[in-house]
Scaffold this active site. Sequence first.
Site, PDB file in Angstrom:
ATOM      1  N   CYS A  12      28.651  -9.564   6.602  1.00  0.00           N
ATOM      2  CA  CYS A  12      29.781  -9.196   7.419  1.00  0.00           C
ATOM      3  C   CYS A  12      30.464  -8.034   6.699  1.00  0.00           C
ATOM      4  O   CYS A  12      29.876  -7.453   5.819  1.00  0.00           O
ATOM      5  CB  CYS A  12      30.774 -10.334   7.559  1.00  0.00           C
ATOM      6  SG  CYS A  12      29.962 -11.903   7.979  1.00  0.00           S
ATOM      7  N   GLY A  38      30.100  -6.116  11.714  1.00  0.00           N
ATOM      8  CA  GLY A  38      30.252  -7.396  12.401  1.00  0.00           C
ATOM      9  C   GLY A  38      31.210  -7.263  13.556  1.00  0.00           C
ATOM     10  O   GLY A  38      32.330  -6.781  13.365  1.00  0.00           O
ATOM     11  N   GLY A 114      27.276 -12.258   3.089  1.00  0.00           N
ATOM     12  CA  GLY A 114      25.975 -12.573   2.498  1.00  0.00           C
ATOM     13  C   GLY A 114      25.460 -13.926   2.939  1.00  0.00           C
ATOM     14  O   GLY A 114      25.937 -14.492   3.923  1.00  0.00           O
TER      15      GLY A 114
END
Length: 510
Positions: A12, A38, A114
């Site tokens: 993100c 994102g 992640g």
Amino acid sequence: MSAELEDIHEECGIFGVWGHPDAARLTYFGLHALQHRGQEGAGIVSNDHGHLIGHRGLGLLTQVFSDEREIQRLKGDRAIGHVRYATAGSGSTDNIQPFIFRFSDGDMALAHNGNLTNCPTLRRELESQGAIFRSNSDTEVLMHLIRRSEQPTFMDKLKEALNTVHGGFAYLLMTENAMIGALDPNGFRPLSLGRMTNGAYVLASETCALDIVGAELVRDIRPGEIVVVDDDGYRIDTYTDRTQLAICSMEFIYFARPDSNIYGVNVHSARKRMGARLAQESPVDADMVIAVPNSSLSAASGYSEQAHLPNEMGLIKNQYVARTFIQPTQELREQGVRMKLAAVRGVVSGKRVVVVDDSIVRGTTSKRLVQLLREAGASEVHMRISSPPLKYPCFYGIDISTTKELIAAKKSVEEIREFIGADTLAFLSLDGLIESIGLNADAPYGGLCVAYFNGDYPTALDDYEQDFLASLTPEDRVRIPKFALDDSDYQGNEFSCQKGLKPGEWPPKQ
Ligand code: SF4
């Protein structure tokens, strides 16, 4: 943005600021610059004299904060924020970050970019010890580990937790008294520290977000580092010395914005070099080069300069197609290409065109592109891809975790060419990619993770390992030496780098 890679998503973007009277608004601006990382959810948490206040929701940042009063409510001179891509089935507000945790000894907020490779195991263990999770994202795991640690100080607890989680992560934490960033031991995701003229500090996934708030880059956070920002300034600490640099090469190929710099390498320039190298490796007789807008614009300009061919606007992107319209079914995906891209008949008609794109994922979008160009009268369509074929899944934060969706995992280049209907097709070589990015770090593959292309993962795969091993072909087991072991012998490849590069040793200068 490349048409094919729009179906692949990174989770993100993170942004935080410490020491600015309008911290929440600055965080909004920073997240806006990171929106490409994102689009499914966003949130901001501000810190008003130790009290954390948050607002988060589904959709684009402008939708989540459509009411100005939401920003005004987030008082305080420090804030962190997050933009998120939600993988299928998890697109509820429960998973939108930053998460706020209210403890008797103070509030904390946490945001994460992640994916943890040992998350399912850790979650199971924590649940069996009574932990209650309120989301199905793996972000909460870190907070449970911090709170359960028996180490004496908060920093010791945090370090222990960071050593327990595996995989790819860039964390951003807000406590009452500090903003803390932490990067995994391979540095899969970028994270940069900047300083504003008023002395405020900013942490961001990409330097383009520093630029937008007028912050100067102080340094990139390196693998295994923790950066603590508080009223005394910033300090760098480490939680492990078993580090190497293996930053995701897809950041340079596709994810990051062209105006961002990662470890001193400008993303646009790297893409341009990829295009130029591709022209050297795979030249073709043609009349013009055209880019697949937007993420292939840089690579196409590099190709055209190197090949001495005009760089024409043969494809136009409709900037107003809402992402939510693009449904993940085959039929609608194909319809989506027509909504997103149009061929310019007046440019391509009767011409031999080289189309530069940054990757081929399923191949269906490339197929539609070739069709569009032929329908518009192109006499020849030569596809040139500015990255190597995507053959293996990612376990570090990109939502392709099986090879099923990757056409290059099943087909040869010639078979893909036939499938997409191009006259010729060529991909950039792996060496070409590594040299074009030019990080030159003293680590495997010049400091890049290239596992998507060659299956050489920089870490053990933990909970994903058995499934991945089962999916490997006999040829792969010979080709990728560490997987050539019997499954029973396979202990995980904790770090493929034998050099034991320590944080701070690389890069030597910025
Ligand atoms: S496997 Fe691919 S997408 Fe995942 S971190 Fe490595 S290079 Fe990036």
